[in-house]
Design a protein around this motif. Structure first.
Motif, PDB file in Angstrom:
ATOM      1  N   SER A 193       0.856  -1.196   0.000  1.00 23.23           N
ATOM      2  CA  SER A 193       0.000   0.000   0.000  1.00 23.23           C
ATOM      3  C   SER A 193       0.885   1.237   0.000  1.00 23.23           C
ATOM      4  N   ARG A 216       1.106   5.737  -1.529  1.00 20.84           N
ATOM      5  CA  ARG A 216       0.490   6.927  -2.129  1.00 20.84           C
ATOM      6  C   ARG A 216       1.459   7.495  -3.159  1.00 20.84           C
ATOM      7  N   TYR A 270      -2.784   8.697  -6.508  1.00 20.92           N
ATOM      8  CA  TYR A 270      -3.339   7.378  -6.213  1.00 20.92           C
ATOM      9  C   TYR A 270      -2.892   6.951  -4.817  1.00 20.92           C
ATOM     10  N   ASP A 271      -3.846   6.448  -4.045  1.00 21.32           N
ATOM     11  CA  ASP A 271      -3.554   5.973  -2.697  1.00 21.32           C
ATOM     12  C   ASP A 271      -4.212   4.613  -2.537  1.00 21.32           C
ATOM     13  N   GLY A 272      -3.387   3.563  -2.483  1.00 17.99           N
ATOM     14  CA  GLY A 272      -3.967   2.226  -2.358  1.00 17.99           C
ATOM     15  C   GLY A 272      -2.934   1.142  -2.574  1.00 17.99           C
ATOM     16  N   ARG A 273      -3.390   0.001  -3.041  1.00 15.31           N
ATOM     17  CA  ARG A 273      -2.532  -1.160  -3.219  1.00 15.31           C
ATOM     18  C   ARG A 273      -1.787  -1.093  -4.552  1.00 15.31           C
ATOM     19  N   PRO A 324      -0.829   0.229  -9.906  1.00 18.43           N
ATOM     20  CA  PRO A 324      -1.956   0.086  -8.970  1.00 18.43           C
ATOM     21  C   PRO A 324      -2.640  -1.259  -9.178  1.00 18.43           C
ATOM     22  N   ARG A 341      -7.356  -2.613  -4.091  1.00 19.40           N
ATOM     23  CA  ARG A 341      -8.242  -1.496  -3.720  1.00 19.40           C
ATOM     24  C   ARG A 341      -7.455  -0.208  -3.571  1.00 19.40           C
ATOM     25  N   GLY A 342      -8.012   0.890  -4.098  1.00 18.37           N
ATOM     26  CA  GLY A 342      -7.333   2.170  -3.996  1.00 18.37           C
ATOM     27  C   GLY A 342      -8.246   3.328  -4.370  1.00 18.37           C
ATOM     28  N   VAL A 343      -7.706   4.531  -4.197  1.00 16.31           N
ATOM     29  CA  VAL A 343      -8.445   5.759  -4.519  1.00 16.31           C
ATOM     30  C   VAL A 343      -7.576   6.599  -5.444  1.00 16.31           C
ATOM     31  N   SER A 373     -12.777   5.396  -6.763  1.00 17.31           N
ATOM     32  CA  SER A 373     -12.472   4.645  -5.540  1.00 17.31           C
ATOM     33  C   SER A 373     -12.965   3.225  -5.734  1.00 17.31           C
TER      34      SER A 373
END
Length: 1665
Positions: A1028, A1030, A1044-1047, A1053, A1056-1058, A1068
């Protein structure tokens, strides 16, 4: 030593603990002796009265000794050997207390027992002079609704009163005198009462003197503090005054209420004094009429407010008051006028400058400055004192000049007082008490206090003037006049002060204060004050608790109260004493003092326990080798030959060598003429190690406090400390230092109380709460190394050069460095890293303790774990220091331009490629590539540019040897990939390991916390590929500037992420290989409407694909299938709302974002045609037909709200071609159309009466039609059935039922993995079902919408697939049926989703405008089509299921003997098989489908049969007016079938001519159940049961078997049907007829149904006359 020896030594050690020694107080050479006859018991606590004592053993038993006059038969006996208090047998006592002549004990359950002298009610027993045995005391709170007993923690006893501290930290009191703190006029108080004045406060300890009381109270947090009132509660005078002189302003809070004491002729309601500080607390004090608390004032004792213009010390921003402490070697000036004149002679500016330069480093002053903040107090808030608030408001009124001057004074006022208080040449006037001689000693204490208070000024105040000046009871501030000049330096100081306000007293630490003793304490006192023992600066009594303000911030941890004096022990191992000093028991000036002063016990301040007797004090001090030394101060007994000086009663404290040699003293007690000590022997070094730990911790706290006050605070107060970021880092470090310092102080206090208890190793705070210590040390080291990396103390060298050079000796002493040539900056460095060394000390002492236990014991294991934790952290923090120093040296050599952008406090250097050990593959010949690895980033520097790659999104792997780059490393980042070439294999290994470990550490995010208890060096060599993190994109055109912030997985990427774009778009959900894939939510802003488009659903390869819901900013909502970001497949589109101008709804098939295929369009307000033609606004219509490219194209049906029905061809959204048009009155047109509702061409118009017109038609329906044709008047037909029914032709031009909703079924087949219906791999289909269930469950688990318990159980049962091996049986058929019911109950199953969608489209089609009777047959055909197509799906999943109409082989079972309604005899086998035995789609699926479709379907039946049912219902109502007998007769029922008796309200009664609704009542009730069932099979069972009930009734009346004939049966059944009063019987009959299985028509149920149908038609045509 083996285990046997060790265990025996432990037992021996237990016997050598808690040894009791006693000796006579005041002896020059005391000889401590063991109590005679007392051995083998360990004493954990002892308490002494005047002539008796109480001991508590480790078994919870209580023993008494001495004079016990309250005991029967022991009135005049002195008990040397302690005797057991048998009344307490069976109770486990945890603490005891002794007053002058009474005792108390508290049990484990918090119950109090009292015994002894009770003349003043001190044992809480009424009307009893003494209490011979321990007596249980009831303490309960009468204010609560239900009386609950109060549990007690601690007891304290005085001469005539007792105090108890409850578990809820409240004080309860009983006995006599104002020392109770109760609002009462009646003594004695024999029922314990709560001291309400301290209610709501957390009381930590209570102590009782002879006639006064003390309480240690935890300070209120800032949010709990109440605002300070402006005026005194008693005399209404201002508490803070401001006087404007010619050249300066005097602000003072020296209010002293004139209504202080009770006069001789006291009224019924009299008042007692309230000093200024008392009223500042906002507390009102009332008085009692008890003699003990009354004092007569003579005229010369009138309270006077002493005016003084000297600038006294005032409170800091925390509201704490700092007091100047005077010592014998440094007396303060007592001549107030001299001080005033000296101060007035100096100009303001020079005073300020001299005060700023003066820095005193004496221990007394150090203790006072610990809680001052570093600079100007912050603007007044809840915690700011009223005086400061006034000054700040004053400053705002008169301008910046006053504020600047005030600020300068705030920083150095204390130094001003100390500077001028010790000015050379100013001799202190001798104390009056010191020359009084022996005669003075014989005087009463009260006269001495009078003498002291009278000296100095003839207009004597009861307030001790010298104490007031030195201790700062009156806080006054002299500000320069408004016309005086203010220096620019002071103005500059104003500017920076606000930016650098930092309090070094840590804020409330909830966790630490909950686990360890609090140091944020206050001391409250009340009772008699003749000797000044209350500490308020006067000798007035106090009826209620009052805070001793001069002890605020002194970190008092223990209180002791003697006969007429008090002692307060602080966390810094100092003692403050006040009250009577007749015999030198206060350890300072040979006169009493009315406010606390610092006691001088020995050369080192290392006192850790105190005890106060009637006129002496005991002090326990750390001695050599950490063995406690005992000091005595106070009354001394003289022998007959003692010819020492007359003043030897006031000698300095005496070391009792004989007591100190007894062993390790853990606690002592003072009472009467005897002293007592509890001593531990040092077996195996256990006790010595505990004392070493406690002693070194207290010394460590003293050192940290000295660093804080003498180094850190002056550093923070310096000018020009550099950039704001540097100052902030220094402040953070100072704050962490202060927090650590506070924790160490708490731990020292905790160890002090630990030594006085059972001393079990498992209860050591360093073991129980080790995480608290480890985290505090780690936080401090982190802040310190961050400061070091950013330049550290080198930045302080210039601004602090004067301070450092002046205090070089001090710094070297504190930092424990001997080298005089060592640079001062290095000394500072060493000084602030000093606390880290303490961790090794913890481990060392704990190791000593561990050797005292067996290796297998749990204590040994816990100690070893803690040792490992502390050692691990010490090594880890040492490594952190080296990393910081390495990084600092790197920044010194790094090019300056890049330093500013790359240098961060938390960034550490790991390695760099300046040695050319690493280069970029395919780099240019003259290019410069410098790679620097930090703990959070890899930096690639080129000439003047550089790029930063965050380690959290960096992947490294060695390049395979096959590619030829044997020394290559592949670096992967989200947007770049490059290869680094190392010079040697060793270099490659080094960089690979370094980068991998750095990435792994960056991902853990806990680089400051080592894995406690493990090796501490264990690290994964390879960081996880999936992680995980960012990241903000900067290259990718699609994702530029998006975050992008997630796995992640290997640089992309994945999981799951945003994802957030700069323009406001946001996704998301799930990702795969860098693209949106799976379930997710997408928002896209619409700047014009200032709203968001929102999509929630499934994605594939970065595009919307699968089921989803798209909400448009225009208000439209699409719910259905997507493909390639377009609506594709089955979907529902809602446009607008019911209140908007054009609401509509479409459900059907979409292709490439356009309506194509079959669909239903519901135009709720189709205005155009109806407004023009009928002038009727808001009339809706519904279209059900084919579409192409968003247009109606092909066959379709339109129904309107007014009953118009059109069926035919459409072209380009218009009725064009052949069609049929029906109006509500059954007028029918069949022919050609050219536009909506426009006739154009050949056709036939049929009237409701049968008249026809054939010809050519043109014109709009309803607005006049031109006709050219022939009119036909049909002849009368012989039979009604021969009349032509145009309605029979309906549906021919509509879309066939099997062509409807193809997309819905195709989607289900696609989910099962089949490209075409009926083709595909069955096991793949089952796998897809399992995946769908699992995925949907996981998605629901992540969402806010939780699944119900039953839903979860359904999903779990669906995980088991029904297996069929061997012949297909009825049991297997039932298993499939059960599985289908569960599958269709959850939309997470593909079949459930299909059924849910079909129900939605069916209701959408046939409710609202679609509820048109013309659509009934279409609706029935649609249901039959559903059954056929779903059955095909089920046979695909269960291939063993036979085809439609097949019969499952019967398993012969015994028939229970159901009687046939035709024969009346038991039937061995039915004429036709049961419905479940023949496999039909309706039998399998209607129970699942029809209950969901029933409401719209039955509504269509009711509309279609409305006219027939109206006729039928009219007949039913009329015929039901007749009684039973008359109706049976009218219907032609044979009399033998007439019931003679009937059950009416549970009783069998004879059927009379007027009896109604009684005959065949059970059959009637049974038939009425037909309206509560859904499927034809269930309705047929109801009919069958009705016939059986009729047969049963007839059998009971005939008492013989018989055979029904239809002539006999029909009239009876007709009676039952009439009495059942079923309103929509016609609809029920037609529904059964349309949907029942064909094989049932000729069976038993078929005959019964035919009978019901015949009854229905018979009733319609029944002649009522």
């Amino acid at each position: 030593m083996d285990s046997k020896e060790k265990s025996s030594s432990e037992q021996e050690g237990a016997r050598e603990r808690g040894l009791v020694y006693m000796w006579q107080a005041g002896c020059c050479c005391p000889a401590p002796e063991r109590l005679p006859g007392w051995s083998g018991k360990t004493v954990v606590q002892a308490a002494l009265g005047v002539n008796h004592g109480v001991l508590l053993s480790d078994g919870g038993m209580v023993y008494s000794f001495g004079k016990l006059p309250w005991r029967v038969e022991l009135e005049d006996t002195y008990i040397n050997c302690p005797i057991l208090e048998t009344a307490l047998s069976g109770q486990h006592v945890v603490t005891v207390a002794a007053g002058s002549f009474h005792s108390g004990a508290v049990t484990e359950s918090g119950v109090v027992y009292m015994w002894g002298e009770n003349s003043a009610g001190q044992c809480a027993v009424a009307n009893q002079a003494t209490v011979p045995e321990p007596n249980l005391i009831s303490i309960s709170d009468s204010e609560t609704s239900h009386v609950l007993p109060i549990r007690i923690l601690q007891l304290a006893c005085g001469e005539e009163h007792t105090l108890a501290l409850s578990l809820s930290r409240e004080i309860w009191a009983w006995g006599s005198g104002c020392q109770l703190g109760l609002i009462t006029t009646t003594f004695p108080v024999t029922k314990p009462q709560k001291v309400e004045h301290l209610a709501g406060r957390v009381v930590l300890q209570v102590a009782c003197g002879a006639y006064h009381s003390l309480a240690l109270v935890q300070c209120l947090s800032s949010q709990d503090k109440k605002p300070i009132p402006e005026r005194c509660n008693h005399c209404s005078q201002l508490l803070i005054t401001m006087t404007d002189k010619e050249d300066h302003v005097i602000i003072s809070d020296s209010h002293c209420c004139p209504l202080g004491v009770v006069l001789a002729d006291s009224q019924s309601e009299s008042r007692i004094s309230c000093s200024s500080l008392e009223t500042l607390e906002g507390k009102s004090v009332t008085s009692s009429q008890g003699e003990d608390c009354q004092k007569t004032l003579t005229e010369d004792q009138t309270l006077l407010v002493a005016e003084s213009d000297v600038a006294s010390v005032f409170s800091n921003s925390d509201g704490h008051e700092d007091s100047g402490i005077s010592s014998p070697g440094n007396p303060l000036i007592t001549d107030k006028m001299a001080v005033k004149q000296h101060l007035m002679s100096l100009p303001d500016q020079s005073l300020n400058e001299r005060a700023t330069k003066q820095i005193s480093l004496e221990p007394e002053q150090e203790s006072q400055e610990d809680d001052l903040i570093a600079c100007l107090p912050s603007p007044p808030g809840p915690g700011t004192s009223a005086l400061n608030s006034l000054v700040v408001s004053c400053a705002s009124a008169v301008g910046v000049r006053v504020a600047a001057t005030y600020e300068a004074g705030a920083l150095s006022l204390k130094k001003v007082i100390n500077f001028y208080g010790t000015a050379p040449g100013e001799a202190a006037s001798p104390s009056g008490g010191g020359s009084s001689g022996m005669d003075g000693l014989k005087d009463s204490r009260e006269e001495q206090v009078k003498l002291e208070s009278m000296q100095g000024k003839k207009s004597s105040s009861l307030v001790d003037i010298r104490e007031e000046e030195s201790e700062g009871v009156c806080r006054r501030l002299s500000l320069p006049g408004l016309l005086s000049q203010v220096s620019p330096r002071l103005l500059r100081k104003v500017g920076r002060a606000k930016m650098r306000t930092v309090a070094l007293t840590p804020t409330y630490s909830g966790e630490a204060d909950a686990l360890l003793p609090s140091l944020r304490t206050e001391v409250w006192s009340w009772g008699k004050g003749k000797g000044g023992q209350l500490g308020h600066g006067d000798i007035l009594p106090r009826l209620q608790p009052l805070c001793i303000k001069s002890l605020d911030g002194k970190e008092v941890i223990h209180l002791s109260a003697g006969g007429h004096h008090s002692l307060a022990l602080t966390a810094k191992s100092q003692v403050y004493s006040w009250g009577s000093n007749t015999f030198g028991q206060l350890c300072h000036l040979n006169s009493p003092t009315t406010v606390p002063r610092l006691a001088k016990v020995c050369n080192v301040s290392s006192i850790w326990n105190t005890a106060a007797g009637p006129d002496y004090s005991l002090f326990l001090v750390d001695g050599e080798d950490f063995q406690p030394a005992l000091y005595y101060s106070g009354r001394k007994e003289r022998g007959d030959n003692d010819v020492s000086s007359e003043n030897n009663c006031l000698e300095s404290p005496t070391l009792l060598l004989s007591c100190s040699k007894l062993g390790y003293i853990s606690s002592m007690s003072a009472g009467g003429s005897n002293c007592l000590a509890l001593v531990d022997r040092n077996i195996m070094g256990y006790i010595a190690s505990l004392h070493e730990l406690a002693s070194t911790e207290r010394q460590f706290y003293t050192k940290l406090s000295a660093i804080k006050s003498q180094v850190l605070r002056p550093l923070l107060g310096l000018d020009n400390l550099g950039a704001a970021s540097t100052v902030q880092l220094l402040q953070e470090m100072a704050s962490m230092f202060s927090k650590l310092c506070y924790l160490i102080g708490q731990h020292g206090a905790s160890l002090t109380s630990f030594l006085q208890g059972l001393k079990e190793a498992k209860n050591l705070a360093t073991l129980k709460h080790s995480s608290l210590f480890l985290e505090s040390y780690t936080e401090y080291c982190t802040s310190l190394t961050n400061f070091l990396v950013m330049g550290g103390f080198a930045l302080l060298a210039k601004p602090a050069v004067d301070f450092l050079s002046k205090n070089q000796a001090l710094l070297q002493d504190l930092s424990e460095t001997d080298e005089e040539t060592c640079p001062l900056v290095e000394v500072l460095n060493t000084l602030f890293f000093l606390p880290i060394r303490r961790l090794h000390n913890y481990a060392r002492v704990l190791l000593k303790l561990a050797t005292c236990f067996e290796v297998t014991s749990p204590e040994y294991q816990r100690l070893q774990d803690s040792i490992s934790s502390y050692e691990t952290l010490a090594v880890h923090l040492s490594r952190k220091r080296k990393e910081a120093e390495y990084t600092l040296s790197f920044w010194k050599t790094f090019p300056g331009k890049m330093t500013d952008s790359l240098r961060k406090p938390e960034r550490r250097l790991i390695c760099e490629s300046s040695n050319r050990g690493l280069s970029l593959q395919h780099a240019g010949r003259f290019s410069v590539n410098w790679f620097i690895l930090f703990n959070d980033a890899l930096v690639h520097a080129q000439f003047s540019t550089h790029h930063i790659f965050s380690l959290s999104t960096l992947w490294v792997e060695p390049v395979s040897e096959e590619s030829g780059n044997t020394n290559g490393l592949r670096i992967t980042t989200p947007e770049e990939q490059f290869i680094l070439i190392s010079s040697t294999p060793q270099e490659k290994t080094k960089w690979l390991r370094s980068i991998s470990q750095a990435v792994d550490q960056a991902l853990k995010g806990t680089s400051d916390l080592p894995p406690y208890g493990s090796g501490g060096n264990i690290q994964r060599q390879e960081p996880p590929i999936s992680r995980s993190a960012r990241y903000t994109f900067y290259k990718d055109p699609r994702l530029k500037d998006a975050t992008y912030d997630g796995r992640w997985l290997s640089g992309k990427p994945h999981g799951r992420g945003v994802l957030k774009w700069a323009d406001g778009r946001m996704y998301s959900g799930m990702f795969r290989n860098g693209l949106e894939d799976g379930h997710g939510e997408y928002k896209m802003p619409n700047k014009i409407l200032n709203k968001n488009d929102r999509y929630v659903g499934y994605w594939k390869e970065g595009k919307m694909c699968g089921q989803g819901i798209y909400s448009y900013t225009t208000g439209e909502v699409y719910e259905g299938s997507f493909q390639d970001n377009m609506r594709h497949g089955h979907g529902l589109l809602r446009s607008g709302k019911l209140t908007s101008s054009s609401p509509s709804m479409f459900i059907g098939q979409w292709v490439m974002d356009k309506k194509t295929g079959y669909g239903v369009f519901d135009d709720i307000t189709r205005l155009l045609w109806w407004i023009i033609v009928l002038s009727c606004p808001s009339r809706g219509e519904k279209y059900m037909g084919m579409w192409q490219d968003d247009l109606c194209q092909g066959n379709g049906v339109v129904v309107t709200q007014f009953g118009l029905y059109y069926e035919g061809a459409f072209n380009n959204n218009k009725m064009m071609g052949t069609g049929v048009l029906l109006s509500e009155d059954d007028t029918v047109y069949e022919g050609e159309f050219s536009d909506n509702w426009t006739l154009n061409g050949k056709g036939t118009l049929t009237m409701p009466n049968g008249d026809m017109i054939e010809g050519t038609f043109s014109g709009e329906w309803g607005s006049g039609i031109k006709i050219t044709g022939t009119y036909f008047k049909p002849s009368l037909y012989e039979h009604e059935k021969d009349r032509p029914k145009t309605l029979r032709k309906l549906g021919i031009l509509a879309v066939p039922a099997d062509e409807k909703w193809k997309a819905v079924f195709e989607e289900c087949w696609h989910q099962l993995g089949s490209e075409q219906p009926g083709h595909g791999d069955r096991w793949k289909a089952w796998d897809n079902i399992a995946v769908a269930l699992t995925t949907n469950r996981r998605q629901h688990k992540d969402s806010l919408e939780l699944l119900s318990r039953s839903h979860t159980q359904t999903l779990e049962s669906l995980e088991f697939i029904p297996q069929h091996i061997g012949a297909f049986t009825l049991e297997k058929y039932d298993n499939i049926k059960k599985y289908l019911i569960k599958a269709c109950d959850t939309p997470l199953h593909p079949l459930g989703k299909l059924v849910e969608t079909l129900v939605a489209v069916y209701r959408m089609t046939y409710i609202g405008v679609g509820a048109n009777r013309r659509l009934l047959q279409e609706a029935v055909r649609e249901i039959k089509s559903y059954l056929k197509r779903i059955f095909q799906l089920i046979r695909f999943l269960f291939p063993d299921l036979p085809e439609e109409g097949s019969t499952i082989p019967l398993v012969v079972t015994e028939n229970k003997g159901r009687r046939s309604f035709c024969s009346g005899k038991s039937n061995s086998r039915p004429e036709s098989p049961e419905p479940g035995y023949v496999v039909t789609s309706s039998g399998l699926l209607l129970p699942v489908l029809l209950p969901r479709l029933y409401p719209p379907l039955f509504m269509l039946y009711a509309l279609d049969n409305e006219r027939e049912e109206d006729v039928y219902w009219e007949c039913v109502l009329r015929l039901n007016k007749q009684p039973d007998i008359a109706l049976l007769s009218f219907l032609g029922v044979q009399m033998k079938f007439w019931p003679t008796t009937a059950s009416i309200l549970g009783e069998n009664k004879k059927v009379l001519p007027n009896t109604k609704d009684a005959c065949f009542a059970s059959a009637v009730e049974c038939l009425q159940q037909i309206s509560t069932t859904f499927t034809p099979a269930d309705k047929l069972k109801v009919i069958q049961q009705t016939f059986e009930e009729i047969s049963q009734n007839v059998l009971e009346s005939l008492h013989e078997d018989f055979l029904w004939s239809m002539d006999d049966l029909f009239p009876v059944f007709l009676y039952v049907v009439l009495r059942a009063r079923i309103r929509n019987l016609g609809s029920e009959v037609h529904l059964i007829e349309d949907l029942m299985d064909p094989y049932l028509q000729h069976g038993e149920q078929g005959i019964m149904f035919t009978t019901l149908k015949a009854c229905y038609y018979q009733i319609q045509h029944e002649k009522l006359t």
